[in-house]
Design a protein around this motif. Structure first.
Motif, mmCIF file in Angstrom:
data_model
loop_
_atom_site.group_PDB
_atom_site.id
_atom_site.type_symbol
_atom_site.label_atom_id
_atom_site.label_comp_id
_atom_site.label_asym_id
_atom_site.label_seq_id
_atom_site.Cartn_x
_atom_site.Cartn_y
_atom_site.Cartn_z
ATOM 1 N N ASP A 206 -6.300 -8.802 7.469
ATOM 2 C CA ASP A 206 -7.437 -8.041 7.982
ATOM 3 C C ASP A 206 -7.545 -6.697 7.266
ATOM 4 O O ASP A 206 -7.418 -5.631 7.861
ATOM 5 N N VAL A 207 -7.752 -6.750 5.966
ATOM 6 C CA VAL A 207 -7.971 -5.522 5.190
ATOM 7 C C VAL A 207 -8.715 -5.883 3.918
ATOM 8 O O VAL A 207 -8.476 -6.930 3.314
ATOM 9 N N ARG A 208 -9.655 -5.031 3.532
ATOM 10 C CA ARG A 208 -10.359 -5.207 2.261
ATOM 11 C C ARG A 208 -10.166 -3.937 1.437
ATOM 12 O O ARG A 208 -10.896 -2.983 1.625
ATOM 13 N N TYR A 209 -9.246 -3.982 0.473
ATOM 14 C CA TYR A 209 -8.281 -5.054 0.252
ATOM 15 C C TYR A 209 -6.861 -4.491 0.234
ATOM 16 O O TYR A 209 -5.905 -5.226 0.117
ATOM 17 N N ARG A 210 -6.754 -3.178 0.343
ATOM 18 C CA ARG A 210 -5.433 -2.553 0.304
ATOM 19 C C ARG A 210 -5.448 -1.333 1.206
ATOM 20 O O ARG A 210 -6.318 -0.471 1.094
ATOM 21 N N PHE A 211 -4.471 -1.273 2.112
ATOM 22 C CA PHE A 211 -4.272 -0.036 2.862
ATOM 23 C C PHE A 211 -3.584 0.978 1.957
ATOM 24 O O PHE A 211 -2.660 0.641 1.215
ATOM 25 N N VAL A 212 -4.030 2.228 2.041
ATOM 26 C CA VAL A 212 -3.370 3.324 1.337
ATOM 27 C C VAL A 212 -3.128 4.442 2.349
ATOM 28 O O VAL A 212 -4.059 4.895 3.032
ATOM 29 N N ILE B 196 -9.991 0.129 -1.162
ATOM 30 C CA ILE B 196 -8.952 0.592 -0.238
ATOM 31 C C ILE B 196 -9.517 1.007 1.113
ATOM 32 O O ILE B 196 -10.705 1.317 1.256
ATOM 33 N N GLU B 197 -8.625 1.002 2.091
ATOM 34 C CA GLU B 197 -8.872 1.620 3.394
ATOM 35 C C GLU B 197 -7.790 2.677 3.569
ATOM 36 O O GLU B 197 -6.600 2.347 3.665
#
Length: 362
Positions: free
Chosen positions: A345-351, A326-327
Motif C-alpha cells: 500500500d504505497v506508490r511507490y516508496r516511503f521516505v 515517494i510518499e
C-alpha cells in the motif's frame, strides 16, 4: 570485560529508531557513531527510504538480524565533517550511502569495482564492522562512512526522491547494464510495479528500451502506461494475455519479493532470453528446467552494484531526471508505513523525513 553499551561504544552520540525483537516494532533508540576517521565522511541524515529488505530484516525473516536493529540503507544528507585524508567530499556536499559500508578492498571483485560481491562486504545495518561493533542504518540523525562507500548526489536531484535510488535504483540499473538489456530497441519486461519496478521502468525507458510491465494487479495498468511511460502491460493472471505475449521479450527484470511462479515468465522470453531476479523472496522458488533448455534461456540474479556503478547510476538519473515516486513520512509514522508496505500500500516508496521529524540527541 563487559562490552560497552551502544550509547557509549563510540564518541559521537546518535539518535534513531530501532527494532528490539522479531516483532519488528520500531521505537526511539539512543546509540553512538564512531569518530570521523581520516578517510571517513560524517553527514547529517536528512532523508532515508524504506526498502522491502528493511521489513524483512526488522523481523529477522532472513535469519541474520541482531537486536537492537536500526534499519535504513537509502540514506541521504549533507556532509558536516570530513577526515584528513578524504579526497572526494567537502563539508556541505549532498551525499548518500546505500546498502554497504565496507568490503575487503583486495579480492578480485573489489579490484573490479564489484564490492557488492566481495565475500567480506559489510552491510549498512545489522552486521559487524571492522572494529567489531554493529553497523546501524539510516533511520538515524547522523551517519559516518568511509568515503569509498559514499556517493555524490547531483544538485538537480531532490534529496528525498533520490534516496531510493541508492538501493532500488542501483538494484535495477546494474542488471539492465550487465545482462545487455540496455540496448535501444530491445524489449524488456518488468515484473512487479513496486519500489523497484517503477524505477526499473524509468531507467529502461531512458536507455531507449521498449518496456512491458507484468503485474498481478490490473488496476496498475493506467499508472504504468500513462504516468510511468511503459509501452505495454500484461496481467500475469490473464492466461490469454500471457499466451499472446509468448516469446516476445529479450529479457525480464523480476522485482517480486514473494513466492511466485517462474514458468509463465520464462515463456514470455525469446530464445536466448534472460530472466533476472532482483527481488528476494524468503522461500525458494520452483524452477522448471525444460523450457530453459529448449530456448537456451537463462535465469540469473543481481545484487545492487559496485560503488563506481552506483555513482554512474546516480549521475545517469540526474541527466535523465529520474527519481523515485515517494510518499514522505515523519519518523513516528514508520511502524504504520511498515504495515502498509507489507500490503503493498504505497506508490511507490516511503521516505522518512529524518531531518525534520527525528528528535536529535545532539
Amino acid at each position: 570485560m563487559a562490552a560497552k553499551s551502544t550509547e557509549v561504544e563510540h564518541p559521537k552520540r546518535a539518535s534513531g529508531w530501532a527494532a528490539r525483537d522479531t516483532s519488528g516494532l520500531l521505537s526511539p533508540f539512543e546509540f553512538s557513531r564512531r569518530a570521523t576517521g581520516e578517510k571517513d565522511v560524517t553527514f547529517k541524515v536528512l532523508y532515508c527510504g524504506i526498502c522491502h529488505s528493511d521489513l524483512h530484516m526488522v523481523k529477522n525473516e532472513f535469519g541474520m538480524s541482531t537486536y537492537p536493529f536500526v534499519p535504513g540503507h537509502e540514506i541521504v544528507g549533507v556532509v558536516t565533517e570530513v577526515g584528513s585524508n578524504v579526497q572526494k567530499f567537502n563539508v556541505g556536499d549532498k551525499v548518500g550511502v546505500g546498502c554497504m559500508v565496507g568490503a575487503c578492498r583486495s579480492c578480485d571483485d573489489c579490484a573490479n569495482n564489484l564490492e557488492n560481491y566481495c565475500p567480506g562486504m559489510i552491510f549498512t545495518y545489522g552486521v559487524k564492522y571492522f572494529d567489531g561493533t554493529t553497523t546501524h542504518g539510516g533511520y538515524s540523525d547522523i551517519m559516518v562512512a568511509d568515503e569509498h562507500f559514499v556517493v555524490h548526489i547531483p544538485d538537480n536531484l531532490p534529496l528525498d526522491a533520490a534516496a531510493p535510488l541508492l538501493c532500488a535504483g542501483i538494484t535495477v540499473y546494474s542488471p539492465l547494464k550487465f545482462y545487455g538489456l540496455d540496448k535501444p530497441g530491445m524489449h524488456v519486461g518488468v515484473v512487479g510495479l513496486g519500489g523497484l519496478g517503477h524505477v526499473a521502468v524509468k531507467f529502461a525507458k531512458a536507455m531507449g528500451v521498449k518496456v512491458t510491465v507484468i503485474s498481478t494487479s490490473p488496476n496498475k495498468k493506467e499508472e504504468a502506461l500513462e504516468r510511468l511511460g511503459a509501452d505495454s502491460f500484461l496481467v500475469s493472471k490473464d492466461q490469454n494475455e500471457m499466451q499472446v505475449a509468448q516469446g516476445t521479450l529479450d529479457g525480464i527484470i523480476d522485482t517480486v519479493a514473494v513466492v511466485h511462479p517462474l514458468l509463465p515468465l520464462i515463456g514470455l522470453l525469446k530464445s536466448h532470453g534472460k530472466l533476472v531476479m532482483v527481488g528476494a523472496p524468503d522461500k525458494p522458488l520452483e524452477l522448471p528446467i525444460f523450457p530453459l533448455i529448449m530456448g537456451r534461456k537463462i535465469v540469473g540474479g543481481s545484487c545492487i552494484g559496485g560503488m563506481k556503478e552506483t555513482q554512474e547510476m546516480v549521475d545517469f538519473a540526474a541527466k535523465h531526471n529520474i527519481t523515485a515516486d515517494i510518499e514522505v513520512i515523519p519518523i513516528d509514522y514508520v511502524n504504520t508505513a511498515m504495515e502498509r508496505l507489507a500490503k503493498a500500500d504505497v506508490r511507490y516508496r516511503f521516505v522518512i523525513d529524518v531531518g525534520n521529524s527525528l528528535k536529535s540527541s545532539s
